[in-house]
Design a protein around this motif. Structure first.
Motif, short mmCIF file in Angstrom:
data_model
loop_
_atom_site.label_atom_id
_atom_site.label_comp_id
_atom_site.label_asym_id
_atom_site.label_seq_id
_atom_site.Cartn_x
_atom_site.Cartn_y
_atom_site.Cartn_z
N ARG A 456 0.83 -1.21 0.00
CA ARG A 456 0.00 0.00 0.00
C ARG A 456 0.87 1.26 0.00
O ARG A 456 0.65 2.17 -0.80
CB ARG A 456 -0.93 0.00 1.23
CG ARG A 456 -2.08 -0.97 1.14
CD ARG A 456 -3.11 -0.66 2.21
NE ARG A 456 -2.56 -0.80 3.55
CZ ARG A 456 -2.57 -1.92 4.25
NH1 ARG A 456 -3.09 -3.02 3.72
NH2 ARG A 456 -2.06 -1.97 5.48
N LEU A 457 1.83 1.30 0.89
CA LEU A 457 2.65 2.50 0.99
C LEU A 457 3.56 2.64 -0.23
O LEU A 457 3.73 3.75 -0.76
CB LEU A 457 3.49 2.44 2.27
CG LEU A 457 2.70 2.44 3.59
CD1 LEU A 457 3.64 2.30 4.77
CD2 LEU A 457 1.85 3.69 3.73
N LEU A 504 7.07 -1.04 11.63
CA LEU A 504 8.03 0.05 11.47
C LEU A 504 9.16 -0.34 10.53
O LEU A 504 9.71 0.51 9.82
CB LEU A 504 8.59 0.46 12.83
CG LEU A 504 7.60 1.18 13.76
CD1 LEU A 504 8.26 1.53 15.08
CD2 LEU A 504 7.05 2.44 13.11
N HIS A 505 9.52 -1.61 10.52
CA HIS A 505 10.53 -2.06 9.56
C HIS A 505 10.02 -1.87 8.12
O HIS A 505 10.79 -1.49 7.22
CB HIS A 505 10.88 -3.52 9.81
CG HIS A 505 11.87 -3.74 10.90
ND1 HIS A 505 13.20 -3.39 10.78
CD2 HIS A 505 11.73 -4.25 12.16
CE1 HIS A 505 13.84 -3.70 11.89
NE2 HIS A 505 12.97 -4.21 12.76
N GLU A 506 8.73 -2.15 7.91
CA GLU A 506 8.17 -1.93 6.58
C GLU A 506 8.09 -0.44 6.25
O GLU A 506 8.36 -0.03 5.12
CB GLU A 506 6.77 -2.56 6.50
CG GLU A 506 6.72 -4.05 6.84
CD GLU A 506 7.66 -4.86 5.99
OE1 GLU A 506 7.70 -4.65 4.77
OE2 GLU A 506 8.37 -5.72 6.55
N VAL A 507 7.72 0.36 7.25
CA VAL A 507 7.73 1.82 7.04
C VAL A 507 9.13 2.30 6.73
O VAL A 507 9.33 3.19 5.89
CB VAL A 507 7.17 2.53 8.29
CG1 VAL A 507 7.33 4.04 8.19
CG2 VAL A 507 5.69 2.17 8.49
N ASN A 508 10.10 1.72 7.38
CA ASN A 508 11.50 2.07 7.11
C ASN A 508 11.85 1.83 5.64
O ASN A 508 12.52 2.65 5.00
CB ASN A 508 12.41 1.24 8.02
CG ASN A 508 13.84 1.71 8.01
OD1 ASN A 508 14.17 2.76 8.52
ND2 ASN A 508 14.72 0.92 7.41
N LYS A 509 11.37 0.69 5.10
CA LYS A 509 11.63 0.40 3.68
C LYS A 509 10.96 1.43 2.78
O LYS A 509 11.54 1.87 1.77
CB LYS A 509 11.11 -1.00 3.34
CG LYS A 509 11.80 -2.13 4.08
CD LYS A 509 11.15 -3.47 3.75
CE LYS A 509 11.76 -4.60 4.55
NZ LYS A 509 11.10 -5.91 4.27
#
Length: 819
Positions: A456-457, A504-509
């Motif tokens: 999604r992001l 947050l790891h996915e947000v980091n990516k």
């Protein structure tokens, strides 16, 4: 004493027929022996006959050697002589022992006569034994019969005694049960079970089956046993469900007295294991869920791949979550119930032996009761979850989209079990490995949820920053939208620690992807670095990208401000990259602006500060140029970047560098007359005004501003007062020393003059070296001058001031401050 052996007459006759050879035929010389010696002694010394005495003699090899020696006839004759000598020796031995041989022969005849007498005696003895056997057979038969009768009588007596004991114990049990019927509260189930077991043991060990009175009692005893087991099991299950250790213990005591503790515990474990497995399979039964939400009509509520009928998806999803909640409740009951059972078994001990009852049903090294149940339930749970993920698209979608809720259910279940089984001195129901099993069981949905979050992001980032397009810049609303999306993802898992870190790891990516796409969009080249004209389209584009990245940085930082430190550690790399890329978008422009201002300051060396009269009231030309440049930079560039924390830091850094750079080069001005000092002081005032109006209020610049003010006062201070002036503490050592060159003799070369460097080159050298290296260069020029010209007060002052400042260099501003 054994009689001597006697040779048979035939042998004597044969020996007597042997004839001695004529005396004219003496033995061969090789076998001549002394009187009394044996022929064998001469054979040992003979090279031919010694081979026959060897244990490994081989006749074939001997013949082969004889035939190949070219003396076979002589060898054969030699052997014949040996044979004749042996025969002669044997004949002489027989003749010399003739009388002994005859005596042994007569002894053999006497032995044969005695042997016949013994045979007749043995026959008589056998006849006597047959008569004795016939005489004792009848008493033996009688003895066997009487012995059998005695054994039967003894066995019958034991049966009667055991029967009496069984009936007496059965009567006591009947009385006890009768008392229990009249007063149920006074019924002692444990004692009744003990008596029941004792009666069973008597019946089994004494073999009373087939006795009518006993068989009737055993029928009644079987009914009593069923009743005792039923009451005991009811007490155990009630205690496990209500967390009542006393009820559990009372029931277990009954089964222990019945000798059925191990089998009963195994049955209870299997029962609760089955309940847990059933609750899991029921929760994910899409056919049942769809049937319950179909309203009771229609051909069926579920389609292929576990998909509910059209229009009932929302109700089916709610039913699925409801069933999952009930399953978690059931698993909690199952685990805590088995833990209660295990705890009671571990605390109670067998009388006399004091061994824990747990060791009666559990072997060292095998899994505990709770571990057995949990492992079986988790295997079923993992299998059901895997099946639902692969076979039912509806369940996969519901549990993936609502994974935070699923994770919360699992996390709450584990926390409740650990909280409810956290008793001092007792092992908890779950081990760390057990908790990991359940988290791993939903791992497929976790990966799908995290992948969905990333997709999604990432899709939104790819949408606003196309891969191969550098022409479009996203709007402020689009940037605000991506920040909102990231905040929504974080808010969804804010209260789920481990899951939040994974998200947050996915947000980091995603943030790294965003930084990569923005970095691709940044314009470089001369157009992005020009500072002489109005802001170009490339620069405006870089400004917008810088604004966008700072907005993302600020929004994500605000969303994670109140999260634990571990969350900040996860996002730290990507936020640092975002900030770095934002800086890269405007850093070349700021460097170009700083270079423009520094180039104006460098023109200070083109001015004449050695004149005898003060210049006009206005500032010097280089200051006017710096003022114009600073005003232009503010109007065209800095005004567009106000409000950004990053740009504010870059502006501050540029302002600091301008003051430091000016102090450095103002100190290098030489020669400096009194009028030049006034003009330089006026330039300093104009510089303060230009920096304060266009860049940053100089009062906020700290040490560089104080150094500028100190130099403005220092240039008017008498040389004799310099050594003790507090102004030296506000200035870099290099600035003080360089200024003293303007007060020294003309023949004293500065380090730049000595090295034939331009002011710019010397300034660059100072940027890459510390105060210590600069002081070494200054000292070298002073020492060189003193060596040729003798004493000089300014040079002496420079050496003293330089040594003092070098000793306290750690507390001074560095010459390359702000670079």
């Amino acid at each position: 004493m054994a009689s001597p052996k006697v040779l048979p007459p035939s042998t004597i006759q044969k020996l007597a027929t042997f004839k001695d050879k004529p005396s004219g035929s003496p033995p061969p010389p090789s076998f001549a022996a002394t009187r009394g010696s044996s022929p064998l002694d001469s054979f040992v010394a003979d090279p031919v006959f010694s081979a026959f005495l060897s244990p490994d003699f081989d006749s074939s090899r001997f013949c082969s050697q004889a035939l190949t020696s070219n003396s076979a006839a002589a060898r054969a004759e030699h052997l014949q002589d040996g044979i004749r000598q042996l025969e002669q020796q044997l004949r002489s031995e027989v003749l010399s022992r003739h009388d002994d041989l005859l005596s042994q022969l007569s002894s053999l005849r006497d032995a044969e006569s005695a042997l016949s007498t013994v045979r007749s005696g043995v026959s008589s003895l056998q006849s006597s034994l047959r008569r004795v056997r016939l005489e004792i057979s009848d008493p033996r038969r009688q003895l066997q019969s009487h012995t059998l009768q005695l054994s039967n009588l003894h066995h019958t007596a034991n049966l009667l005694q055991s029967t009496f004991k069984l009936l007496r114990q059965s009567r006591r049990l009947r009385d006890l049960m009768a008392t229990g019927l009249e007063h149920p509260e006074r019924l002692d189930l444990a004692k009744a079970a003990e008596m029941h077991r004792e009666i069973e043991l008597i019946h089994e060990e004494c073999g009373l089956k087939g006795i009518s009175a006993v068989d009737e009692e055993m029928k009644w005893l079987s009914e009593i046993g069923i009743k005792l087991r039923s009451e005991a099991m009811r007490a155990v299950e009630r205690g496990m469900e209500e967390s009542n250790p006393n009820d559990i213990w009372c029931g277990l005591q009954v089964f222990y007295n019945l000798g059925e503790l191990r089998s009963t515990v195994d049955a209870l474990v299997n029962k609760y294991k089955g309940l847990g497995i059933k609750s899991v399979s029921t929760a994910l039964d899409m056919k049942a869920i769809s049937a319950s939400t179909a309203g009771g009509s229609g051909p069926g509520g579920v389609q292929r791949s576990g998909t509910p009928q059209i229009g009932s998806g929302k109700r089916a999803g709610e039913a699925l979550w409801e069933r999952m909640g009930k399953s978690m409740e059931e698993l909690h009951k199952v685990v805590t119930a088995v833990w209660q059972l295990q705890t009671v078994l571990s605390r109670k001990r067998v009388p006399f032996t004091h061994v824990s009852f747990l060791h009666e049903v559990w072997e060292e090294g095998s899994p505990l009761l709770t571990d057995r149940v949990w492992e079986a339930v988790m295997k079923s749970f993992a299998r059901q979850m895997e099946s639902a993920f692969t076979a039912s698209s509806f369940v996969k979608e519901v549990l993936t989209n609502g994974y935070p809720k699923l994770f919360s259910m699992v996390e709450n279940l584990l926390e409740r079990i650990l909280r409810d089984t956290n008793v001092k001195g007792v092992l908890p129901a779950l081990s760390p490995e057990g908790r990991e099993q359940m988290v791993n069981a939903i791992g497929a949905f976790q990966m799908a949820f995290l992948g969905s979050c990333l997709r999604r992001l990432s899709a939104y980032v790819n949408n606003i920053f196309p891969m191969n397009s550098r022409g479009t810049i996203p709007s402020k609303d689009q940037i605000s939208r991506i920040v909102s999306l990231i905040q929504e993802e974080i808010e969804a898992v804010r209260f789920h620690g481990p899951l939040m870190l994974l998200v947050l790891h996915e947000v980091n990516k995603v943030l790294l992807l965003l930084a990569e796409r923005v970095e691709y969009q940044i314009s470089a080249g001369a157009e992005a670095r020009q500072v002489t004209g109005p802001a170009t389209a490339a620069q405006l584009k870089n400004f917008a990208l810088c604004h966008h990245l700072q907005e993302v940085h600020a929004g994500v930082s605000a969303a994670t401000a109140d999260l634990p430190a571990a969350a900040a550690d996860v996002l730290s790399p990507s936020l640092g990259t975002i900030y770095g890329v934002a800086g890269e978008s405007v850093a070349p422009l700021f460097q170009a602006m700083l270079d423009r201002l520094e180039s104006s300051i460098l023109k200070i060396h083109d001015q004449d500060f050695a004149g005898g009269t003060a210049a006009e009231d206005g500032p010097s030309s280089y200051i006017e140029e710096l003022q114009r440049s600073a005003a232009h930079l503010r109007a065209e560039f800095l005004s567009r970047l106000r409000g950004d924390s990053l740009c504010a830091a870059l502006v501050r850094r540029m302002a600091v560098r301008v003051l430091v750079f000016f102090v450095r080069h103002a100190a290098l001005v030489r020669p400096l007359s009194e009028a030049g000092k006034l003009r330089l002081a006026r330039d300093m005032a104009e510089l303060e005004l230009a920096v304060g109006q266009n860049l940053l209020p100089v009062e906020q610049l700290g040490a560089p501003y104080r150094a500028l003010r100190a130099l403005r006062r220092l240039i008017f201070l008498d040389t004799a007062l310099l050594a003790g002036s507090p102004l030296l503490q506000e200035l870099p050592a290099s600035a003080v020393l360089h200024h003293l060159y303007s007060r020294g003799p003309r023949g004293l070369q500065s380090p730049a003059e000595r090295s034939d460097l331009t002011p710019l080159q010397y300034s660059l050298w100072m940027d890459s070296h510390g105060e210590e290296q600069i002081w070494k260069g200054v000292k070298a020029t002073v020492d060189g001058y003193l060596a040729g010209a003798g004493e000089d007060p300014v040079c002496a002052l420079m050496l003293r001031v330089g040594a003092e400042m070098a000793a306290h260099d750690g507390a001074r501003p560095r010459s390359n401050l702000g670079r």
